[in-house]
Design an enzyme around this catalytic site. Structure first.
Site, PDB file in Angstrom:
ATOM      1  N   ASP A   1      38.943 -33.159 -13.616  1.00 23.26           N
ATOM      2  CA  ASP A   1      39.232 -31.733 -13.617  1.00 23.26           C
ATOM      3  C   ASP A   1      39.241 -31.258 -15.076  1.00 23.26           C
ATOM      4  OD1 ASP A   1      41.280 -29.792 -11.338  1.00 23.26           O
ATOM      5  OD2 ASP A   1      39.908 -29.163 -12.918  1.00 23.26           O
TER       6      ASP A   1
HETATM    7  C1  GLC Z   1      39.932 -25.769 -12.581  1.00 21.40           C
HETATM    8  C2  GLC Z   1      40.308 -26.288 -11.211  1.00 21.40           C
HETATM    9  C3  GLC Z   1      39.179 -26.960 -10.493  1.00 21.40           C
HETATM   10  C4  GLC Z   1      37.866 -26.354 -10.931  1.00 21.40           C
HETATM   11  C5  GLC Z   1      37.681 -26.696 -12.384  1.00 21.40           C
HETATM   12  C6  GLC Z   1      36.383 -26.072 -12.949  1.00 21.40           C
HETATM   13  O1  GLC Z   1      40.999 -25.866 -13.469  1.00 21.40           O
HETATM   14  O2  GLC Z   1      41.438 -27.135 -11.124  1.00 21.40           O
HETATM   15  O3  GLC Z   1      39.409 -26.796  -9.089  1.00 21.40           O
HETATM   16  O4  GLC Z   1      36.804 -26.870 -10.153  1.00 21.40           O
HETATM   17  O5  GLC Z   1      38.774 -26.309 -13.187  1.00 21.40           O
HETATM   18  O6  GLC Z   1      36.492 -24.691 -12.942  1.00 21.40           O
END
Ligand code: GLC
Length: 708
Positions: A261
């Site tokens: 993440d």
């Molecule tokens: C965000 C979220 C995740 C998302 C990623 C990219 O913080 O936790 O669900 O896909 O970053 O945007």
């Protein structure tokens, strides 16, 4: 295929360490007044092979520029992976996942994902961070909006449907987009519903609740999986080797890409398990994380980790192989510019708008109705009141990708379209006297309350998941006029509001309905379409009940109003405001007892369960029928109800439809301490009905015989 493997090995042999780490590094787009872009330093990183994928870059021309930097200017000409969160639509926005889950219609879930993929791929996107598969039972948690609700079985079906819709069965298609199952695992169990907080739950809960949807996504061929930000019982998921490698790769056989993440690899330092970038990079890579999203920790830390002996080059190579294999599977080497061919035909856009309207109609849940709905066609004067009445941008929810408020139909516009003969008086409710004037002048009041999109989604936990105080004051003043009041709630979560349900003539849960919000609601208010959604999660009566969900385990002291020393509260009921599966329509259905095809079932045999549903009203309707089981006696306690099947039926007035379910003995097994399915002999109850409300369920029994 052999040539793919040979191509990957050839690239690996040619790659420098920096280029290998580059493939494991995802950079984020730059942003300027015009939107997302790639500035010179990032284009230089790409040309130097220091990046293998890009997050959040939108627009066919910007993506083309980035891809050319890789394919034409870099030494090895390895194409980039362009990625974005396309959760419920790209340009045409569908209802948020929690809303779409209320349709209980896997075919619809697939069709909207397919449409989203076609639109996103047309702009050059090759991977989306969806479906989100966190089974969510805590409405304080803002990301419940991204979930398919409280039930593992529903979430597993949602997983299969979405992976199929995004990916098709040929990832190399120029309109296919790699899906990412997220956030592995148990993110929705954050402490007290507070975003990014720790989670700590039992192995049994992990096996029974949080793993099944991810297992389903792997079985459906999901291309990527994202570990959750959080820590589980002392181990951050980004560094959780036992789950990422032990369960996902070895037990489930997942051979796709694990992408961290956002900044989660770097955050291992803040979690307190890594002293520096090298240790953080080593923990994540050794756990199984292939791509470091946007934190730069692999770039900064992996060479040092290699030098310190914290990682082996073989582990780096294995991660690079998986990234290259995904790019090959997506056809990016053969046709790096196939995605991004730009505009879609007007007929396609029109079809997607119609799909958005259909999906929105099927997502609306009619929570209560004293007969005020559907509104009579000749209704002369309608007051449309509230902050969500003329708020098209809010209809898109917290993950709106390329959705535009200007291309969204507001509730006000939808009402005006659905009731062309009516005088529609609008007041946003900020000025309560003016709103009351509008209400006094009307035959019926349409009150639009709830959450704005920025009250829901990531980093938007609410300790009190209620209707904002100012809206309650407006509603109470409107109720006091004694007019028929129909309330539409826009929200990313159930809203605790017993006071509202006591007074409103009708209440609709509209979630965030997307581009066609107003038209879909107009269809339902006018009766052009009957509401067919049902709650994919329990709707709390009080925040103090949270987490409240139907699949609780028994207690040795079940609630008994006649016995003080039993499981209940002093100040609120145990029962939610509305149970899982609750949802009304404009007709009524009558259910027979379920009929089991056999009285005894042995391993490997199939049980068929039939139940007849009669439409006893005077209009056509759709009904989701549920099949639960209850195992009253086993070697471990079993939940009071376990959902094992659902189906949505249609019936004309007076028509009787038979719902037919086929179950294998897998439906009656449960995970043993090691997560292996265990089937035990004994009697199992089969319960069918319109939802989890026990008073509405009818049952039969089957006897399981095993070789034990
Ligand atoms: C965000 C979220 C995740 C998302 C990623 C990219 O913080 O936790 O669900 O896909 O970053 O945007």
């Amino acid at each position: 295929m052999m040539e793919d493997a040979a191509r990957i090995e050839g690239l690996l042999r040619a790659m420098t360490l920096e280029e290998k780490v580059g493939q494991l590094t995802m950079i984020r787009a730059d942003f300027d007044a015009a939107g997302s872009t790639l500035l010179a330093p990032k284009l230089a990183d790409i040309a130097a092979g220091r990046a293998g994928s890009v997050l959040d870059l939108r627009g066919a021309s910007a993506i083309l520029l980035g891809q050319k930097a890789a394919v034409e200017n870099s030494r090895l000409k390895i194409p980039l992976l362009f990625t974005l969160d396309v959760l419920h639509g790209y340009r045409t926005i569908f209802p948020v996942p929690l809303g779409e889950a209320a349709a209980f219609e896997p075919d619809l879930w697939t069709r909207t994902a397919r449409a989203a993929a076609v639109e996103a791929a047309a702009d050059g996107i090759a991977l989306t961070y969806a479906p989100m598969l966190d089974v969510a039972r805590d409405p304080r948690w803002g990301r419940i909006v991204e979930s398919a609700g409280e039930d593992p079985f529903v979430t597993a079906r949602f997983a299969e449907a979405k992976v199929k819709g995004f990916q098709t069965d040929d990832l190399a298609r120029s309109d296919a987009v790699a899906a990412t199952a997220k956030h592995f695992a148990g993110y929705a169990a954050v402490n007290a519903g507070r975003e990014y907080a720790s989670a700590d739950f039992s192995q049994r809960t992990l096996e029974e609740v949080y793993l099944p949807p991810f297992a389903a996504s792997v079985n459906a061929g999901v291309a990527a999986i994202m570990p959750a930000f959080i820590e589980l019982a002392g181990v951050p998921l980004t560094a959780h080797r036992a789950l990422l490698t032990g369960v996902l790769r070895k037990r489930f056989g997942f051979d796709g890409v694990l992408v961290s993440d956002f900044f989660a690899v770097a955050e291992l330092i803040k979690h307190g398990v890594a002293a520096d970038a090298a240790e953080a990079a080593a923990l994540a890579l050794n756990a199984g994380v292939d791509i470091d999203m946007a934190s730069g920790t692999y770039t900064e830390g992996l060479p040092e980790a290699l030098a310190r002996g914290l990682v082996r080059i073989e582990t780096i190579d294995a991660a690079v192989r998986r990234v290259l294999a995904l790019k090959l599977a997506l056809g990016l080497f053969e046709k790096p510019y196939a995605r991004g061919e730009g505009a879609l035909a007007p007929a396609t856009i029109e079809a997607y708008r119609a799909l958005a309207r259909e999906a929105a109609r099927q997502s609306v849940v009619l929570l209560q109705n004293n007969g005020a709905l559907p509104l009579p066609a000749q209704t002369g004067r309608l007051a449309v009141i509230g902050p969500l009445a003329d708020a098209p941008g809010e209809m898109l929810g917290p993950w709106r990708a390329a959705g535009e408020a200007s291309e969204t139909v507001s509730f006000l516009a939808g009402v005006e379209t659905a009731f062309p003969q009516a005088t529609v008086i609008h007041a946003n409710g900020g000025d309560i006297p003016a709103a009351l004037e509008a209400a006094r002048a009307s035959d019926a009041v349409l009150l639009f309350l709830g959450e704005t999109a920025n009250m829901s989604g990531e980093a938007n936990s609410r300790a009190r998941p209620v209707i904002p105080e100012a809206q309650r004051a407006l509603a109470e003043a409107v109720f006091a006029l004694g007019k028929p009041v129909i309330v539409t709630l826009t929200s990313g979560r159930p809203l605790v509001a017993p006071w509202l349900f006591e007074k409103a003539h009708a209440v609709l849960a509209a979630w965030f309905l997307g581009s066609e919000a107003g038209n879909a609601l107009g269809d339902i208010l006018s009766g052009a379409a009957a509401p067919g959604g049902k709650l994919p999660l329990s709707w709390p009566f009080d925040a103090g009940q949270i987490p409240v969900y139907y699949g609780e385990r028994p207690t040795g002291r079940p609630a008994d109003p006649e016995n003080h020393d039993t499981s209940k509260y002093l100040d609120v009921p145990n029962a939610p405001q509305f149970p899982f599966g609750h949802g009304l329509t404009y007709t009524r259905f009558d259910y027979t007892e379920p009929r089991a095809s056999v009285a005894t079932l042995r391993p490997g045999e199939i049980l068929t369960v039939e139940v007849d549903i009669a439409n006893i009203g005077d209009v056509a309707g759709e009904e989701t029928v549920y099949l639960f089981i209850r195992d009253p006696l086993a070697s471990v306690t079993r939940p009071l109800l376990e959902l094992k099947a659902f189906t949505r039926i249609k019936a004309l007035p007076g028509e009787r439809v038979t719902a037919r379910f086929h179950l294998t003995t897998d439906a009656f097994s449960f995970p043993d301490a090691d997560g292996k399915p265990r089937l035990e002999p004994g009697e199992i109850e089969i319960l069918t009905g319109p939802g989890a409300a026990s008073s509405l369920l009818k049952r039969c029994r089957v006897h399981i015989v095993t070789n034990e």
